[in-house]
Structure formats: C-alpha cells, structure tokens
Design a protein around this motif. Structure first.
Motif, PDB file in Angstrom:
ATOM      1  N   GLY A 100      43.467  46.689  13.180  1.00 44.82           N
ATOM      2  CA  GLY A 100      44.104  46.134  14.355  1.00 44.82           C
ATOM      3  C   GLY A 100      43.188  45.984  15.556  1.00 44.82           C
ATOM      4  O   GLY A 100      43.655  45.848  16.689  1.00 44.82           O
ATOM      5  N   ARG A 101      41.869  45.972  15.313  1.00 42.84           N
ATOM      6  CA  ARG A 101      40.902  45.893  16.416  1.00 42.84           C
ATOM      7  C   ARG A 101      40.448  44.458  16.664  1.00 42.84           C
ATOM      8  O   ARG A 101      40.676  43.551  15.862  1.00 42.84           O
ATOM      9  CB  ARG A 101      39.685  46.768  16.116  1.00 42.84           C
ATOM     10  N   ALA A 187      25.673  40.061   5.014  1.00 45.22           N
ATOM     11  CA  ALA A 187      27.103  39.830   4.850  1.00 45.22           C
ATOM     12  C   ALA A 187      27.918  41.126   4.862  1.00 45.22           C
ATOM     13  O   ALA A 187      29.078  41.123   4.482  1.00 45.22           O
ATOM     14  CB  ALA A 187      27.360  39.066   3.553  1.00 45.22           C
ATOM     15  N   GLN A 188      27.333  42.233   5.310  1.00 47.63           N
ATOM     16  CA  GLN A 188      28.038  43.495   5.369  1.00 47.63           C
ATOM     17  C   GLN A 188      28.116  43.975   6.807  1.00 47.63           C
ATOM     18  O   GLN A 188      27.106  43.973   7.512  1.00 47.63           O
ATOM     19  CB  GLN A 188      27.315  44.556   4.536  1.00 47.63           C
ATOM     20  N   LEU A 189      29.313  44.377   7.239  1.00 47.30           N
ATOM     21  CA  LEU A 189      29.430  44.977   8.555  1.00 47.30           C
ATOM     22  C   LEU A 189      28.712  46.317   8.530  1.00 47.30           C
ATOM     23  O   LEU A 189      29.020  47.185   7.718  1.00 47.30           O
ATOM     24  CB  LEU A 189      30.899  45.170   8.930  1.00 47.30           C
ATOM     25  N   SER A 190      27.749  46.484   9.405  1.00 46.92           N
ATOM     26  CA  SER A 190      26.963  47.716   9.425  1.00 46.92           C
ATOM     27  C   SER A 190      26.446  47.968  10.829  1.00 46.92           C
ATOM     28  O   SER A 190      26.246  47.041  11.615  1.00 46.92           O
ATOM     29  CB  SER A 190      25.801  47.644   8.431  1.00 46.92           C
ATOM     30  N   MET A 242      30.850  39.862  15.594  1.00 48.89           N
ATOM     31  CA  MET A 242      30.240  40.843  16.481  1.00 48.89           C
ATOM     32  C   MET A 242      31.281  41.835  16.985  1.00 48.89           C
ATOM     33  O   MET A 242      32.345  41.434  17.474  1.00 48.89           O
ATOM     34  CB  MET A 242      29.575  40.114  17.659  1.00 48.89           C
ATOM     35  N   PHE A 243      30.962  43.100  16.867  1.00 47.72           N
ATOM     36  CA  PHE A 243      31.795  44.165  17.419  1.00 47.72           C
ATOM     37  C   PHE A 243      31.081  44.735  18.662  1.00 47.72           C
ATOM     38  O   PHE A 243      30.943  44.032  19.640  1.00 47.72           O
ATOM     39  CB  PHE A 243      32.078  45.215  16.351  1.00 47.72           C
ATOM     40  N   PHE A 264      32.614  54.619  15.246  1.00 45.03           N
ATOM     41  CA  PHE A 264      32.845  53.217  14.888  1.00 45.03           C
ATOM     42  C   PHE A 264      33.453  53.096  13.490  1.00 45.03           C
ATOM     43  O   PHE A 264      34.307  52.236  13.259  1.00 45.03           O
ATOM     44  CB  PHE A 264      31.548  52.428  14.987  1.00 45.03           C
ATOM     45  N   ASN A 265      33.025  53.926  12.560  1.00 47.45           N
ATOM     46  CA  ASN A 265      33.585  53.872  11.224  1.00 47.45           C
ATOM     47  C   ASN A 265      35.066  54.236  11.256  1.00 47.45           C
ATOM     48  O   ASN A 265      35.893  53.630  10.559  1.00 47.45           O
ATOM     49  CB  ASN A 265      32.821  54.800  10.292  1.00 47.45           C
ATOM     50  N   GLY A 266      35.422  55.233  12.068  1.00 46.19           N
ATOM     51  CA  GLY A 266      36.830  55.576  12.214  1.00 46.19           C
ATOM     52  C   GLY A 266      37.633  54.501  12.913  1.00 46.19           C
ATOM     53  O   GLY A 266      38.793  54.261  12.601  1.00 46.19           O
ATOM     54  N   LEU A 267      36.995  53.833  13.880  1.00 44.81           N
ATOM     55  CA  LEU A 267      37.684  52.800  14.650  1.00 44.81           C
ATOM     56  C   LEU A 267      37.929  51.545  13.819  1.00 44.81           C
ATOM     57  O   LEU A 267      39.012  50.953  13.882  1.00 44.81           O
ATOM     58  CB  LEU A 267      36.833  52.441  15.876  1.00 44.81           C
ATOM     59  N   TYR A 268      36.941  51.144  13.024  1.00 40.54           N
ATOM     60  CA  TYR A 268      37.022  49.871  12.297  1.00 40.54           C
ATOM     61  C   TYR A 268      37.184  50.037  10.789  1.00 40.54           C
ATOM     62  O   TYR A 268      37.600  49.098  10.118  1.00 40.54           O
ATOM     63  CB  TYR A 268      35.767  49.035  12.580  1.00 40.54           C
ATOM     64  N   GLY A 269      36.807  51.191  10.233  1.00 40.66           N
ATOM     65  CA  GLY A 269      36.950  51.434   8.801  1.00 40.66           C
ATOM     66  C   GLY A 269      36.096  50.516   7.946  1.00 40.66           C
ATOM     67  O   GLY A 269      36.575  49.909   6.994  1.00 40.66           O
ATOM     68  N   TYR A 270      34.807  50.411   8.270  1.00 44.67           N
ATOM     69  CA  TYR A 270      33.965  49.434   7.590  1.00 44.67           C
ATOM     70  C   TYR A 270      33.119  50.010   6.470  1.00 44.67           C
ATOM     71  O   TYR A 270      32.433  49.268   5.764  1.00 44.67           O
ATOM     72  CB  TYR A 270      33.058  48.713   8.607  1.00 44.67           C
ATOM     73  N   VAL A 271      33.096  51.333   6.300  1.00 46.87           N
ATOM     74  CA  VAL A 271      32.317  51.923   5.196  1.00 46.87           C
ATOM     75  C   VAL A 271      33.255  52.654   4.265  1.00 46.87           C
ATOM     76  O   VAL A 271      34.155  53.357   4.722  1.00 46.87           O
ATOM     77  CB  VAL A 271      31.243  52.888   5.738  1.00 46.87           C
TER      78      VAL A 271
END
Length: 271
Positions: A100-101, A187-190, A242-243, A264-271
């Motif tokens: 939801g970000r 192509a990976q959010l990191s 872009m975040f 950031f991982n907790g906020l967006y859940g990207y890993v």
C-alpha cells in the motif's frame, strides 16, 4: 514554519530556519520517533531524505494531476523540480504490490533536478548515498539514474548508472572514473549504496543487506566538489521505479546500514 524536532523529550526545540547538513525531522510521526532514529533511519548527519510516502508541497511531493512537479526532501532543504509536464514522473499511490505504499515511475523523458545544488560531496571526507529503485529492462551502459554532476566526467561527480550487467556505482576524482558493478540487478527492487570515503581512500558499494560488499581505490584529496546539479532520471529504455533516496555526510556503521535495509524491507516487502 516549524521544521521538526531536534531532540527528544522535554527539551524539544523547533527550528525556524532550514538547515543544510542536519536532518530537521519527519513530518509524519507514524513512520518514526524522535529518539535519534526515524523509523530505523539514523538521523545523525542525514543530509537529505527523498521519501515518496509524503505527498505534501512542504517536505514532500507536489502533484500536477498524477505526475510529480517537485519532490522536496523531508528536511525541507532540497527540492527537486520538473516544470515541463511531459517530463514529470508519475506517482503511483497505495500500491498493493508494495504494502500500500507510494513510488515514482520515470520513463525515458522524465527527470527531477536541483540546479547549483549543495548535495555534492563538498569538502566532506566521507559521503554516503543510498537509493531504492529498479529498472523494468536493462539499459544501455552509462545512463545515470541518481546523479550529482558538475559537467561531463567532472571531478566530484557521483552516480548510480546503468551497465550492460545491471547497475554501476560511479565516482570521479581528478577526472578519473572509479566504478563498481552490480550484476543482474536492473529488474529487481534493491537497496543500492555508495560510500565515498576519502579518509581511507576507498569507494565502497552496499547492496541490500550486504554492507561494503565491494570497494575500489580513490584519491584522498579533499577537493571541494560542490555547485553542480543533482538529478533523478535519464533512461535509454523502459522505466525506473523509484522509492527512497538518502544522503549522509558521514559513513554508516554496519548496524546502521542493516537497520535502514530492514526498515525499507519491512515497509515495502521487497526481499
């Protein structure tokens, strides 16, 4: 106008001027606290935080319909601008993909820029830049996505740039390029980071939860690198999602860097 808190507890002090190299507080307290950390983002010597979750003309994003005409960092000191509507990135809000970000999407014509910026390394012996983004497709090498620029290949330039294998961290000193490549990450959010450390003559790269994953030698000379332009955008193809982008005028510890990654991982859940 009130710009945030400098210390916690009863001794809180409101600032009435815009600081340069001091983080002035986070307008939305739901993302953090005021005890020296902002939601696990260390605030000590945090120069700028471009945060896409704040849609507010003061300390955040200003919209022109669904596109972004300016993006002010959370301290209220630095404002990235794009006056031409056709070159403004799009703001995607409340994305279900990322808890939801919000995030910004840049195409090949979109840029946000701050001219004559003090976001250069200046005379700081250490400078750290972190950015969270990904590309939809691999780009031609040499396109600078997050960039401080005094001119073409000018001493003091730093950037996250595209490369044939993914992403490259670049810093110029005395017109000499030093770079570190991250393979297969376009192509990976990191979370990508660079630490320009003239104290120990090294350029470090950070990647996700890997602190100082690689390094290369640079000059220790404390040349005053400042007065250039800071810019987000410039692609050869596809889009950039872009975040957040953070800038510190010091080195982070491994524990601090891990806390940023975990936030950031907790906020967006990207890993």
């Amino acid at each position: 106008m009130f710009k945030g808190f400098q210390t916690a507890g009863p001794g809180m002090t409101a600032t009435t001027t815009r600081p340069k190299n001091v983080f002035a507080g986070f307008p939305n307290t739901s993302f953090g606290n005021f005890n020296g950390l902002q939601g696990n983002i260390p605030s000590d010597n945090l120069v700028a935080w471009f945060n896409p979750q704040i849609v507010d003309a003061t300390n955040g994003i200003t919209l022109n319909g669904s596109t972004v005409s300016s993006w002010e960092d959370t301290s209220g000191t630095y404002n990235l601008i794009q006056a031409t509507a056709a070159n403004q990135p799009t703001l995607v809000q409340n994305s279900l993909t990322y808890k939801g970000r919000n995030y910004l999407v840049f195409d090949t014509t979109d840029t946000l820029q701050l001219n004559a910026s003090t976001l250069g390394i200046g005379t700081n012996p250490v400078y750290t830049i972190l950015s969270l983004y990904y590309l939809s497709v691999n780009n031609t090498s040499g396109f600078r996505l997050v960039q401080y620029n005094n001119g073409a290949s000018t001493p003091g330039d730093y950037s996250f740039a595209t490369s044939t294998s993914g992403v490259s961290v670049i810093f110029y000193f005395d017109s000499v390029l030093r770079n570190i490549n991250f393979s297969n990450l376009s192509a990976q959010l990191s979370l990508k980071g660079m630490e320009i450390n003239r104290t120990n003559s090294l350029l470090y790269a950070h990647l996700n939860n890997n602190f100082r994953v690689s390094s290369t030698a640079i000059s220790p000379t404390l040349t005053d690198y400042n007065g250039g332009n800071f810019r987000l955008g410039t692609l050869s193809s596809g889009t950039m999602t872009m975040f957040d982008t953070l800038i510190y005028n010091r080195a982070l510890t491994q524990a601090e860097y891990s806390s940023i990654f975990n936030y950031f991982n907790g906020l967006y859940g990207y890993v």
